[in-house]
Scaffold this active site. Structure first.
Site, short mmCIF file in Angstrom:
data_model
loop_
_atom_site.label_atom_id
_atom_site.label_comp_id
_atom_site.label_asym_id
_atom_site.label_seq_id
_atom_site.Cartn_x
_atom_site.Cartn_y
_atom_site.Cartn_z
N LEU A 85 0.83 -1.21 0.00
CA LEU A 85 0.00 0.00 0.00
C LEU A 85 0.87 1.26 0.00
CD1 LEU A 85 -2.77 1.42 0.23
CD2 LEU A 85 -2.59 1.16 2.72
N ALA A 106 3.88 8.42 0.01
CA ALA A 106 2.46 8.23 0.31
C ALA A 106 2.32 7.15 1.37
CB ALA A 106 1.68 7.85 -0.95
N SER A 109 0.96 7.94 5.23
CA SER A 109 -0.29 8.27 5.93
C SER A 109 -1.37 8.76 4.97
CB SER A 109 -0.02 9.34 7.00
OG SER A 109 0.83 8.83 8.01
N THR A 118 6.46 -5.49 4.25
CA THR A 118 6.82 -6.62 5.11
C THR A 118 6.75 -7.89 4.28
OG1 THR A 118 5.94 -5.51 7.06
CG2 THR A 118 6.20 -7.89 7.20
N GLU A 152 0.85 0.40 10.24
CA GLU A 152 -0.62 0.26 10.27
C GLU A 152 -1.30 1.58 10.65
OE1 GLU A 152 -1.87 -2.19 8.99
OE2 GLU A 152 -0.85 -4.05 9.46
#
Length: 379
Positions: A127, A132, A134, A160, A364
């Site tokens: 993601l 980019a 937060s 990860t 996260e």
């Protein structure tokens, strides 16, 4: 010492005992060497997968174990209390399967989910980008439709399992319509043009490989798109609520491990003719650590039970992630303090626990983002 857990069923109690047995036999003997050499423990994930621990919160009909989230998170906490890198990896793998389970077609789920949940394949989640993090709607990685394939180009940072995974859940831009122009893809690791940069040289979690993934005109069949075009960001954000609970459980596990190490040391180390745990100043410090760990556990379990009941839990997940990771940073630092000079050496694991928890306030969604989410719910 083992946490005194109140599990909902006899089956879940047996599952916790199985997890503790695997942790003692397969994780604890390997963790120190693997973390010092920055070795990715793929065989550990295979062991956990074959024991059914990688698919716990997913239904049995798709290859999972059909366990409530409150049970899955406590298993995750037990794993993380011994090895944070593995705990984070299990959480990331569960997050990598989420889009397929929630937005995949029945054919897609039948084809891919059983191996993903059974431990034969390990997932990664793409993601964030260098600019980019937060603000995922600002991503630049693109997916251009050419016939019956998408051509993916760009780079995804902070992945990860980057370079170690068998599949990557990837968010890429299919139009310039801001957050509504992002789509989700399931990309196999052997796709031509997909490569990993050198792993990041991190402060902690060194047994968990983190790398930038490079997409150089990677061709992905249309059948590997999850959901419709433009649904990628909602898929990503929906998964993050559950992922935040995973990180809360991992942080709580590391804090529990640090507390256990501190209590054990305080019972054995003597000053002025008695164990240091009997000195009030230190005993109160340990009491505060215990209160912090129990508070974190209660907070993530409350959010998990809302999820299991089908209730909204996004704000509660943010509270759990915030409380558990902030508490873990303090508890692990206090554990170093309990051990004194010995705690600052690598002869004891508490310095590693302290290094590992810092990043849990960041990934996260940073804890500043969690405060924004929580505050938004109060308006």
């Amino acid at each position: 010492m083992p946490v005194d857990r109140m599990m909902p069923t006899e089956e879940s109690r047996d599952l916790i005992e199985l997890t503790r047995s695997l942790v003692d036999k397969e994780l604890r003997p390997k963790v120190d060497a693997a973390e010092r050499s920055a070795t990715f423990p793929r065989e550990v994930f295979q062991t956990l997968g074959r024991a059914g621990l990688l698919g716990l919160p997913y239904p049995e009909e798709v290859g999972g174990a059909g366990q409530p989230y409150e049970v899955y998170l406590q298993v995750l906490e037990e794993i993380a209390s011994a090895w944070a890198s593995v705990g984070v990896g299990v959480s990331v793998h569960a997050l990598s399967c989420f889009g397929l389970f929630t937005r995949g077609t029945e054919e897609q789920k039948r084809r891919w989910l059983p191996d993903m949940l059974g431990g034969e394949q390990l997932g990664a989640y793409c993601l964030s980008e260098a600019h980019a993090g937060s603000d995922p709607a600002a991503m630049r990685a693109k997916a251009v439709l050419e016939g019956d394939e998408y051509v993916l180009s760009g780079a995804k940072a902070w992945t990860t399992h980057g370079g170690e995974a068998d599949f990557y859940k990837v968010m890429a831009r299919t139009s310039e319509d801001g957050g509504r122009g992002i789509s989700c893809f399931l990309v196999p690791a052997d796709a031509e043009g997909l490569s990993a940069s050198a792993p990041e040289d991190k402060m902690g979690l060194t047994g968990s490989t983190t790398a930038t993934m490079n997409f150089d005109d990677v061709r992905v069949p249309v059948e590997r798109r999850l959901g419709e075009e433009g649904q990628g960001l909602p898929i990503a954000l929906a998964g993050l609520d559950a992922g935040r609970l995973g990180i809360a459980a991992v942080a709580t596990g590391v804090a529990q491990g640090a507390l256990d190490a501190a209590v054990s040391y305080a019972r054995e180390r003597e000053t002025f003719g008695r164990p240091i745990i009997e000195h009030q100043g230190l005993a109160f410090l340990l009491a505060d650590m215990e209160a912090a760990v129990q508070s974190a556990r209660a907070t993530y379990l409350a959010a998990a039970r809302r999820r299991d009941a089908g209730l909204a839990f996004g704000q509660q997940a943010s509270v759990a992630k915030l409380v558990a990771t902030d508490n873990a940073v303090k508890v692990t630092a206090d554990a170093v303090q309990v051990l004194g000079g010995a705690g600052y050496t690598k002869d004891f694991p508490v310095e590693r626990y302290m290094r590992e928890t810092k990043v849990m306030q960041i990934f996260e969604g940073t804890n500043q983002i969690q405060r924004m989410v929580i505050a938004r719910g109060l308006r």
